[in-house]
Structures are given as structure tokens and as C-alpha cells.
Design a protein around this motif. Structure first.
Motif, mmCIF file in Angstrom:
data_model
loop_
_atom_site.group_PDB
_atom_site.id
_atom_site.type_symbol
_atom_site.label_atom_id
_atom_site.label_comp_id
_atom_site.label_asym_id
_atom_site.label_seq_id
_atom_site.Cartn_x
_atom_site.Cartn_y
_atom_site.Cartn_z
ATOM 1 N N TYR A 203 -0.330 5.297 -10.528
ATOM 2 C CA TYR A 203 -0.234 4.450 -11.719
ATOM 3 C C TYR A 203 -1.573 3.785 -12.024
ATOM 4 N N LEU A 204 -2.209 3.209 -11.015
ATOM 5 C CA LEU A 204 -3.484 2.525 -11.220
ATOM 6 C C LEU A 204 -4.574 3.470 -11.690
ATOM 7 N N ARG A 205 -4.527 4.720 -11.234
ATOM 8 C CA ARG A 205 -5.575 5.684 -11.586
ATOM 9 C C ARG A 205 -5.592 6.035 -13.070
ATOM 10 N N ARG A 206 -4.558 5.669 -13.791
ATOM 11 C CA ARG A 206 -4.571 5.881 -15.236
ATOM 12 C C ARG A 206 -5.617 4.985 -15.897
ATOM 13 N N TRP A 207 -5.970 3.875 -15.239
ATOM 14 C CA TRP A 207 -6.912 2.910 -15.819
ATOM 15 C C TRP A 207 -8.184 2.721 -15.001
ATOM 16 N N PHE A 208 -8.082 2.842 -13.672
ATOM 17 C CA PHE A 208 -9.194 2.455 -12.807
ATOM 18 C C PHE A 208 -9.480 3.520 -11.742
ATOM 19 N N ASN A 209 -10.636 3.372 -11.105
ATOM 20 C CA ASN A 209 -10.897 4.104 -9.873
ATOM 21 C C ASN A 209 -10.265 3.320 -8.719
ATOM 22 N N VAL A 210 -9.460 3.972 -7.919
ATOM 23 C CA VAL A 210 -8.859 3.320 -6.755
ATOM 24 C C VAL A 210 -9.748 3.631 -5.555
ATOM 25 N N ASP A 211 -10.545 2.660 -5.144
ATOM 26 C CA ASP A 211 -11.524 2.863 -4.078
ATOM 27 C C ASP A 211 -10.921 2.667 -2.686
ATOM 28 N N GLU A 212 -9.947 1.771 -2.586
ATOM 29 C CA GLU A 212 -9.292 1.498 -1.300
ATOM 30 C C GLU A 212 -7.816 1.222 -1.547
ATOM 31 N N HIS A 213 -7.012 1.508 -0.542
ATOM 32 C CA HIS A 213 -5.583 1.168 -0.590
ATOM 33 C C HIS A 213 -5.148 0.786 0.820
ATOM 34 N N HIS A 214 -4.543 -0.397 0.951
ATOM 35 C CA HIS A 214 -4.134 -0.904 2.256
ATOM 36 C C HIS A 214 -2.689 -1.390 2.194
ATOM 37 N N VAL A 215 -2.029 -1.398 3.342
ATOM 38 C CA VAL A 215 -0.718 -2.024 3.481
ATOM 39 C C VAL A 215 -0.885 -3.213 4.417
ATOM 40 N N LEU A 216 -0.512 -4.391 3.937
ATOM 41 C CA LEU A 216 -0.690 -5.634 4.679
ATOM 42 C C LEU A 216 0.669 -6.223 5.032
ATOM 43 N N HIS A 217 0.732 -6.866 6.185
ATOM 44 C CA HIS A 217 1.988 -7.430 6.656
ATOM 45 C C HIS A 217 1.845 -8.948 6.772
ATOM 46 N N ASP A 218 2.380 -9.656 5.808
ATOM 47 C CA ASP A 218 2.512 -11.105 5.886
ATOM 48 C C ASP A 218 4.006 -11.414 6.056
ATOM 49 N N LYS A 219 4.510 -12.315 5.247
ATOM 50 C CA LYS A 219 5.954 -12.556 5.245
ATOM 51 C C LYS A 219 6.693 -11.397 4.601
ATOM 52 N N SER A 220 5.974 -10.632 3.776
ATOM 53 C CA SER A 220 6.525 -9.428 3.169
ATOM 54 C C SER A 220 5.536 -8.291 3.398
ATOM 55 N N ILE A 221 5.964 -7.073 3.130
ATOM 56 C CA ILE A 221 5.083 -5.920 3.273
ATOM 57 C C ILE A 221 4.450 -5.646 1.916
ATOM 58 N N THR A 222 3.154 -5.860 1.839
ATOM 59 C CA THR A 222 2.435 -5.789 0.572
ATOM 60 C C THR A 222 1.416 -4.661 0.603
ATOM 61 N N GLN A 223 1.312 -3.932 -0.477
ATOM 62 C CA GLN A 223 0.244 -2.956 -0.624
ATOM 63 C C GLN A 223 -0.801 -3.527 -1.565
ATOM 64 N N VAL A 224 -2.050 -3.274 -1.246
ATOM 65 C CA VAL A 224 -3.139 -3.813 -2.066
ATOM 66 C C VAL A 224 -4.165 -2.715 -2.309
ATOM 67 N N ALA A 225 -4.605 -2.621 -3.552
ATOM 68 C CA ALA A 225 -5.621 -1.645 -3.940
ATOM 69 C C ALA A 225 -6.877 -2.373 -4.379
ATOM 70 N N VAL A 226 -8.023 -1.817 -4.016
ATOM 71 C CA VAL A 226 -9.306 -2.306 -4.496
ATOM 72 C C VAL A 226 -9.810 -1.286 -5.500
ATOM 73 N N CYS A 227 -9.996 -1.723 -6.736
ATOM 74 C CA CYS A 227 -10.326 -0.815 -7.830
ATOM 75 C C CYS A 227 -11.662 -1.185 -8.471
ATOM 76 N N SER A 228 -12.274 -0.187 -9.082
ATOM 77 C CA SER A 228 -13.486 -0.399 -9.879
ATOM 78 C C SER A 228 -13.255 0.209 -11.253
ATOM 79 N N PRO A 229 -14.009 -0.249 -12.253
ATOM 80 C CA PRO A 229 -13.808 0.301 -13.608
ATOM 81 C C PRO A 229 -14.172 1.777 -13.673
#
Length: 235
Positions: A203-229
Motif C-alpha cells: 500500500y505504501l509503495r503506491r506513494w513512497f519508497n519503503v526503505d525499511e520495515h520493522h515489527v515492534l513489540h510494545d503493549k501492542s504489536i506494531t509494524q513501522v515503515a521508514v519511507c522516502s519520497p
């Protein structure tokens, strides 16, 4: 929360849980009822048609702290970057973790007015009245906002128009939270939909370059992407 509002919330929870269990039982046969892929989410997934408003002003750093820690590491590698937080909520993490930088938070009412009163020394922008091209943000944070938006394309287009260098964007990871056999709607009554990792990257690649993708564990399981234009702000 008043007893009337508490009752309404319980009914909303029930209206999510019952169909969620029903759709799970039917597995891939859900594609007969919902054969289309919306926002890169698999066919058969049932998006919520309404969601409860979420008030984040009571929260501090209980949620998504790891997302902001990742964003802070990226900011530390830049030369005095400006920080822009889209859907900053209470802004506790923004103010306390990024206070040495120039920071701007973007929110909707009534949170926008609350932020202006709570932190008058910082800059705040009202989402509905802001031209994204006018915003200043070398590093943009959008932490667990997209799942609250009826049409996430609107948010993506807003983010795309900001002249940024890096975007850190997060949302729950559906498969790890609810299982691969989940066909929606989200159990969280404030969410319209949730993505798994592959869907979110696509989904993100329709707008941005997805340079990194991580799964983080806090109180919930969150995925985070680092994108560039896809096109640099200077281009």
C-alpha cells in the motif's frame, strides 16, 4: 465515560466481535461476499463501515514508544531536522522526546485546541485547514493514525504533498495481532481496518519508497515503515 456512552461502546464491541468470529469460521469463503482488494488488503477482508472517535489526550507514552524511539534515532542522524507529527494525539512523546528540535503537531478538533492550550510554546496545525505543502518537516511521524481514517488514501495524499526527507509511519500488524485467518473487522472499535506486513508495504509503495520495515513489540504489536519520497522535495 457516562453509563450511556459505556453502553454504546459495549454494543459497538459486540457488533465487531460477533461478525469477526463468524467471518473467521468461513475462512477463504469470505471472498464470495467481499471479492475485492481495498487499500492493498486481501480479498475477503471486511472493513468496518464506522468507527468510534479516539481521544488520545489522556495518554502519555504508553503506546507506540518504540515507534518514536526509531524516529528519534533517524532524527539524530540528521543535522537539526524539523519534526512534523501527523495525528500527534496528546503530543507527550513528541514534546518530551523531540523537544530539542523544531516540532510541529497536526491534529483535528477538539485535540487541536487542547494542544494549543497545553503547549502554547510549540506549533500546532489543524489538519482540515492546512495545506500540506506549507508544512515544515524533514522527518515526518505518523504513528498509528492510518487505521483510524475512513479513506486512508486521503491521508497518503496529504503526506505525499509534504516536502519531507523521511517518513516514519506505523500501524498494527494484523496477522501477528489477530492471526492469518482473520478477515475483519478489527476488534478495536476505533479502527476501520488493519493491514499485515506485506499488505502495508504494498500500500505504501503506491506513494513512497519503503526503505525499511520493522515489527515492534510494545503493549501492542506494531509494524513501522521508514519511507522516502519517490521524487525528492527539491525535484
Amino acid at each position: 465515560m457516562s453509563s450511556a456512552n459505556n453502553w454504546k461502546h459495549r454494543m459497538r464491541v459486540l457488533n465487531r466481535i460477533v461478525p469477526k468470529k463468524f467471518y473467521r469460521l468461513f475462512g477463504n469463503r469470505n471472498m464470495r461476499w467481499q471479492p475485492h482488494s481495498f487499500y492493498s488488503i486481501k480479498p475477503g477482508y471486511h472493513h468496518a463501515i464506522s468507527a468510534e472517535d479516539f481521544d488520545d489526550t489522556i495518554n502519555k507514552d504508553e503506546w507506540q514508544r518504540s515507534v518514536y524511539e526509531l524516529a528519534l534515532a533517524k532524527a539524530s542522524a540528521m543535522d537539526q531536522p524539523s519534526i512534523l507529527d501527523i495525528g500527534c494525539g496528546s503530543a507527550f512523546k513528541l514534546v518530551n522526546m523531540f523537544g530539542r528540535y523544531k516540532i510541529t503537531g497536526v491534529e483535528v478538533e477538539p485535540t487541536f485546541s487542547w494542544l494549543k492550550q497545553q503547549y502554547p510554546q510549540h506549533e500546532w496545525a489543524l489538519f482540515d485547514e492546512t495545506d500540506p505543502a506549507s508544512l515544515e518537516g524533514d522527518l515526518v511521524i505518523c504513528s498509528d493514525v492510518i487505521e483510524h481514517i475512513p479513506n486512508p488514501d486521503d491521508l497518503m495524499e496529504f503526506l505525499e504533498d509534504i516536502p519531507f526527507r523521511l517518513l516514519v509511519i506505523s500501524t498494527p500488524e494484523r496477522d501477528l495481532e489477530a492471526g492469518k485467518k482473520d478477515f475483519g473487522p478489527p476488534a478495536n472499535t476505533a479502527h476501520y481496518r488493519e493491514w499485515n506486513g506485506a499488505e502495508f508495504r504494498n500500500y505504501l509503495r503506491r506513494w513512497f519508497n519503503v526503505d525499511e520495515h520493522h515489527v515492534l513489540h510494545d503493549k501492542s504489536i506494531t509494524q513501522v515503515a521508514v519511507c522516502s519520497p519517490k521524487i525528492s522535495p527539491a525535484g
